[in-house]
Design an enzyme around this catalytic site. Structure first.
Site, mmCIF file in Angstrom:
data_model
loop_
_atom_site.group_PDB
_atom_site.id
_atom_site.type_symbol
_atom_site.label_atom_id
_atom_site.label_comp_id
_atom_site.label_asym_id
_atom_site.label_seq_id
_atom_site.Cartn_x
_atom_site.Cartn_y
_atom_site.Cartn_z
ATOM 1 N N CYS A 85 0.828 -1.211 0.000
ATOM 2 C CA CYS A 85 0.000 0.000 0.000
ATOM 3 C C CYS A 85 0.868 1.269 0.000
ATOM 4 C CB CYS A 85 -0.981 -0.065 1.164
ATOM 5 S SG CYS A 85 -2.430 0.949 0.864
ATOM 6 N N HIS A 209 -3.449 -5.140 1.725
ATOM 7 C CA HIS A 209 -2.754 -5.416 2.994
ATOM 8 C C HIS A 209 -2.791 -6.909 3.365
ATOM 9 C CE1 HIS A 209 -2.198 -1.278 4.635
ATOM 10 N NE2 HIS A 209 -3.182 -1.012 3.807
ATOM 11 N N GLU A 211 -0.965 -8.402 5.365
ATOM 12 C CA GLU A 211 -0.648 -8.554 6.803
ATOM 13 C C GLU A 211 -1.901 -8.428 7.667
ATOM 14 O OE1 GLU A 211 -0.239 -5.911 5.064
ATOM 15 O OE2 GLU A 211 -0.578 -4.116 6.265
HETATM 16 N N1 GLN Z 1 -3.431 6.443 0.956
HETATM 17 C C1 GLN Z 1 -2.238 6.158 1.706
HETATM 18 C C2 GLN Z 1 -1.046 6.939 1.184
HETATM 19 O O1 GLN Z 1 -1.121 7.618 0.257
HETATM 20 C C3 GLN Z 1 -1.915 4.692 1.674
HETATM 21 C C4 GLN Z 1 -2.933 3.929 2.478
HETATM 22 C C5 GLN Z 1 -2.432 2.649 3.043
HETATM 23 O O2 GLN Z 1 -1.237 2.375 3.114
HETATM 24 N N2 GLN Z 1 -3.364 1.868 3.534
HETATM 25 O O3 GLN Z 1 0.001 6.811 1.742
#
Ligand code: GLN
Length: 259
Positions: A85, A209, A211
């Site tokens: 992410c 995610h 995890e």
């Molecule tokens: N939207 C977040 C960002 O730009 C990422 C979100 C996440 O890691 N769950 O960093």
């Protein structure tokens, strides 16, 4: 024994540490550049990329501890690095939808990510992803429960990047993108699917995610990635869904860790 560093400035580093414990691998929380020297691989967790970047700069300015150059250097050593992410955003060579003024990236992964592609926190969702490559290499079902939290999507990949999962663009996402009048956005809205998991050499990126589920196959896949410059295999870990179920006491293994 393999030691995996987990960048621990902010975000879901505890959950990655717990996942590593569950597959019997030593995890180390990384807050200082010097700690990077002692690890064989690095996980950059999800969280908030702008906050993580501020913390990295703060650490670097106030006490020269952890900085983007140190992280870039780690990527260039060829040791495996996995970004989930926000971590995926950091690893991308290019990001769009950044906060105004742009964001510093670590880079290395030849792709373009769109930050917050699926919308705000309220549009976070779970979906069943088709993951044939993961199932082929790690066993278990051909589906994976993808947990997307204000997630990015990958829009373009270079020739050396292997696509491991994609997903349809939800109608809600299309609607909200359509409400923004911008040529580039129109091009994005015409897409039916976006890429959400990729691998390139020593780098792995997932927009979701893993995890936050008990399905450990992405962690297992990551641990088998080799250091680019050698043939050394990092770690033997359970390879079949059955092994993983055994290690979890027959519990269905793709449930979210928080029930
Ligand atoms: N939207 C977040 C960002 O730009 C990422 C979100 C996440 O890691 N769950 O960093």
């Amino acid at each position: 024994m393999t030691t995996v560093g987990v960048l621990a400035l902010q975000g879901s580093f505890n959950e990655h540490m717990a996942a590593l414990r569950r597959i019997g691998v030593k995890g180390v929380e990384i807050r200082k550049a010097e700690q990077l020297q002692a690890v064989d691989a690095l996980i950059i967790p999800g969280g908030e990329s702008t906050t993580m970047a501020k913390l990295a700069h703060y650490h670097n300015l106030v006490r020269p501890l952890l900085s983007f150059p140190a992280l870039r250097e780690f990527v260039s050593t060829g040791k495996p690095v996995w970004g989930t992410c926000a971590g995926l955003i950091f690893l991308a060579n290019k990001a769009i939808g950044q906060k105004s003024g742009g964001q510093e990236l670590i880079g290395g992964l030849d792709c373009i990510v769109n930050r917050n592609f699926f919308g705000s926190q309220l549009q976070s969702f779970e979906t069943e992803l088709s993951v044939p490559k993961l199932a082929e290499e790690e066993g278990g079902p051909k589906g994976f429960r993808g947990v997307f939290i204000r997630a990015p999507a990958i829009l373009e990949v270079g020739p050396d990047v292997e696509i491991l999962a994609d997903c349809p663009v939800p109608l809600e996402t299309k609607k909200s993108i359509m409400s923004v009048d911008n040529g580039q956005e129109e091009e994005i809205v015409s897409r039916e699917r976006v890429i959400v998991a990729v691998r390139q050499g020593n780098l792995l990126g997932t927009a979701f995610h893993p995890e936050l589920t008990t399905d450990l196959r992405w962690h297992s896949l990551f641990l088998k990635m080799k250091k680019d410059s050698s043939d050394r295999c990092l770690q033997r870990v359970p390879t079949s869904g059955t092994d993983l179920e055994d290690s979890l006491g027959k519990r269905p293994f793709d449930l979210p860790i928080y029930e």
